[in-house]
Design an enzyme around this catalytic site. Structure first.
Site, mmCIF file in Angstrom:
data_model
loop_
_atom_site.group_PDB
_atom_site.id
_atom_site.type_symbol
_atom_site.label_atom_id
_atom_site.label_comp_id
_atom_site.label_asym_id
_atom_site.label_seq_id
_atom_site.Cartn_x
_atom_site.Cartn_y
_atom_site.Cartn_z
ATOM 1 C CB THR A 113 -4.174 1.479 7.324
ATOM 2 O OG1 THR A 113 -3.206 1.774 6.337
ATOM 3 C CG2 THR A 113 -4.934 0.227 6.947
ATOM 4 C CG ASN A 129 0.759 4.010 1.668
ATOM 5 O OD1 ASN A 129 0.912 3.188 2.566
ATOM 6 N ND2 ASN A 129 1.751 4.381 0.886
ATOM 7 N N GLY A 156 -1.088 -0.130 10.352
ATOM 8 C CA GLY A 156 0.286 -0.173 10.866
ATOM 9 C C GLY A 156 1.353 -0.405 9.814
HETATM 10 O O1 DON Z 1 -0.926 -1.821 2.256
HETATM 11 C C1 DON Z 1 -0.045 -1.616 3.080
HETATM 12 O O2 DON Z 1 0.657 -2.486 3.533
HETATM 13 C C2 DON Z 1 0.168 -0.192 3.571
HETATM 14 N N1 DON Z 1 -0.005 0.718 2.493
HETATM 15 C C3 DON Z 1 -0.747 0.107 4.702
HETATM 16 C C4 DON Z 1 -0.523 1.497 5.236
HETATM 17 C C5 DON Z 1 -0.762 1.615 6.686
HETATM 18 O O3 DON Z 1 -1.184 0.712 7.361
HETATM 19 C C6 DON Z 1 -0.407 2.916 7.302
HETATM 20 N N2 DON Z 1 -0.683 2.935 8.698
HETATM 21 N N3 DON Z 1 -0.862 2.947 9.736
#
Ligand code: DON
Length: 602
Positions: free
Chosen positions: A409, A429, A502
């Protein structure tokens, strides 16, 4: 001086409404002698996960654009320069604050802008708005979508198949923000992204390593393999990544707006891919996608107005955490002490208890988000914190929730030098989403269907054990931890924009940046760099980063916590406006956990 300031702070905290000003002053005193300094700039500042993209935003500020133009230019550029983290095939959330009335209003009479204006939150000389561009479940998605005949969750289908892709929202969200609140023409704002995609960019060491790590996933998809691999090996540091198909898609968007993506050749490419296997996204799903303007949630934390994004974003969990922790004197118990970390972890577990059981996409039905933040609800929840002893997850889960109704992300923060602030987090994601690139359109698809609860009680990719409130349903948006956040000074002046990637650690990362800045008096640099912990109820343990001392860890164990050493958590991107009487300009801070990427208009 530090000890004296902390003592004064403790005294003033107990003394009611004068507290907040004194609090701000104490922070200023403490800022001078710190071991880390943020980057200073005289005008605006863009903090992002990658330097070419940050520079794209700074270019918009130089050309007279505002924070929205810069955040949109940077995020579009990130879809080119950080394809493992975000992309046109993903979604996210954006929170903006602009002083006065946006000049673009006059030019924008579209219904979507009128709807946005009607959701604005007005405060002290400006307006705030959230834009929810989270992906939606296709109309054909059912609650048992990822259940195998045995009843178990099919993790491969939930994360790596065409079915794991929800209808993308990034294009609609960025265009809505830019059209209704930006100042510059869309073609100008998108130009840097188009150039980067068409002319190419040198692959960084981090990028090359991430390709190596995702090798099996990406090599399994012929389009991803052709894009990111040469003769069977990932692009090496210094080699050029050229993305002509992505450039053409971006050009279609720059020319045609939403129709350039959700209809026409790009939509046809997505639909052809969906039909090639078991994909669910239909033409009607693409055409029906709308970014949602939403009124931000607002609390006061020690006199500072704090704005967050409502569900399905992570802002409610973050604001709940701040409210729970507000009266604890964490400054006195101390930064990174066992006593402070214990209280924070217990609050985290209570907040995740609520989140995992009760939060989900409210869709069009009213969701009482602000009521979760009411004094009575917060006090009842807070009374469950035992400052001496860890309460195991099983014990918390056995009690009914207090209020019963209901790796990769990227984040961009911008201060535009004229009082405007934007915080925008976007994602596909996992790193490289589901690994599948749309042939002919050049972007990877998200696997955000995995953020739903595929089966109540089963963990998703971030170990989150969620409930029916976040079940898969046609047209719904999966619950997220993304938490773009804005903080104001007690007099209402804009101050901080922050956020982080994260996964489930996003909310607790942003929490700790804010506690470090607002409670412990660290400057922006220290607030971001300090080691972090994370707890999310299940698994029932504290994850801790390098830098938490062994005796704190030992004391946490004695309070009953399980412990797990974690790799670096989050990558907060933050900016801060400096008041004129303190010299003016802005600070920026990249998370030292990842590459440096700040840019200024000069
Ligand atoms: O929306 C969310 O909470 C997660 N899909 C975010 C994914 C994410 O931050 C992956 N990374 N570092």
């Amino acid at each position: 001086m530090r000890g004296a300031a902390a003592g004064l702070l403790g005294l003033l905290l107990a003394s009611g409404s004068t507290t907040t000003l004194a609090w701000a002053q104490t922070n200023v005193l403490q800022e001078r002698d710190q071991r880390m300094q943020p980057v200073w700039g005289p005008r605006g500042m863009v903090a992002a996960g990658e330097p070419l993209a940050a520079a794209a935003g700074a270019r918009m500020l130089r050309a007279g654009g505002n924070a929205v133009d810069a955040a949109v230019a940077t995020t579009f550029a990130l879809t080119v320069t950080l394809p493992h983290a975000t992309g046109l095939g993903g979604g996210g959330f954006l929170l903006l604050w602009l002083p006065g009335t946006s000049p673009a209003r006059a030019r924008s009479q579209q219904a979507e802008c009128r709807q946005a204006f009607s959701r604005e939150l007005r405060q002290a000389g400006g307006t705030a708005l959230g834009i929810d561009f989270r992906e939606t479940a296709p109309a054909a998605a059912r609650s048992d979508l990822f259940l195998a005949p045995s009843g178990a969750v099919d993790r491969h289908r939930a994360t790596r198949s065409l079915q794991s892709a929800a209808v993308p929202g990034t294009v609609a969200g960025l265009l809505l923000a830019q059209r209704c609140y930006g100042r510059l023409p869309l073609a100008q704002v998108m130009a840097p992204a188009i150039t980067l995609a068409r002319q190419g960019l040198p692959v960084s060491r981090n990028f090359s390593q991430s390709l190596q790590a995702a090798g099996p996933l990406l090599q399994a998809d012929p389009t991803s393999r052709a894009l990111f691999f040469r003769a069977g090996r990932p692009l090496q540091p210094g080699e050029q990544l050229v993305q002509p198909e992505l450039a053409a898609t971006l050009e279609r968007i720059a020319r045609g707006g939403n129709a350039g993506f959700y209809r026409g050749p790009v939509a046809v490419a997505v639909l052809r891919l969906m039909r090639s296997d078991d994909g669910l996204i239909s033409a009607a799903d693409l055409q029906a996608y709308r970014a949602r303007p939403v009124m931000p949630l607002r609390i006061s934390f020690r006199g500072h107005p704090v704005l967050g994004m409502p569900p399905p974003a992570g802002g409610l969990t973050l604001l709940l955490l701040l409210r729970l922790l507000e009266p604890f004197n964490l400054a006195a118990t101390g930064l990174n002490s066992a006593a402070s970390l214990h209280t924070m972890a217990e609050a985290m577990n209570l907040a995740y208890l609520q989140r995992n059981a009760l939060f989900g996409d409210p869709g069009d039905t009213p969701f009482p988000a602000q009521r979760f933040l009411d004094d009575a609800v917060i006090s009842a929840l807070r009374s469950g914190i035992n400052t001496e002893r860890h309460r195991p997850a099983a014990e918390l889960l056995a009690a009914a929730p207090v209020f019963g109704e209901g790796s990769d992300t990227t984040h961009v923060s911008v201060a535009d030098g004229r009082g405007g602030l934007v915080a925008a987090t976007s994602s596909i994601n996992f790193a490289y989403g589901n690994g599948i690139t749309v042939p002919g359109a050049g972007f990877l698809l998200n696997n955000h269907m995995d953020d739903f609860s595929a089966r109540p009680g089963s963990a998703n990719g971030f170990g989150l054990v969620q409930g029916r409130a976040n079940a898969i349903r046609a047209g719904r948006r999966p619950l997220s931890s993304m938490a773009p956040t804005l903080v104001f000074r007690p007099d209402g002046a804009p101050w901080i924009a922050t956020g982080s990637p994260g996964g489930s650690r996003i909310t607790t990362t942003v929490l700790q940046v804010l506690l470090n800045r607002l409670v412990h008096g660290l400057n922006l640099a220290g607030a971001v760099a300090e080691p972090r912990i994370h707890s999310q109820l299940l698994p029932d343990r504290i994850e801790w980063e390098q830098g938490i001392s062994p005796d704190s860890l030992h004391a946490l164990e004695q309070r009953g916590h399980g412990l797990q050493r974690a790799a670096a958590m989050g990558a907060a991107q933050s900016v801060e406006v400096i008041p004129r009487q303190e010299g003016g300009g802005s600070y920026g801070m990249n998370d030292p956990r990842r590459a440096w990427a700040l840019a200024q208009p000069e």
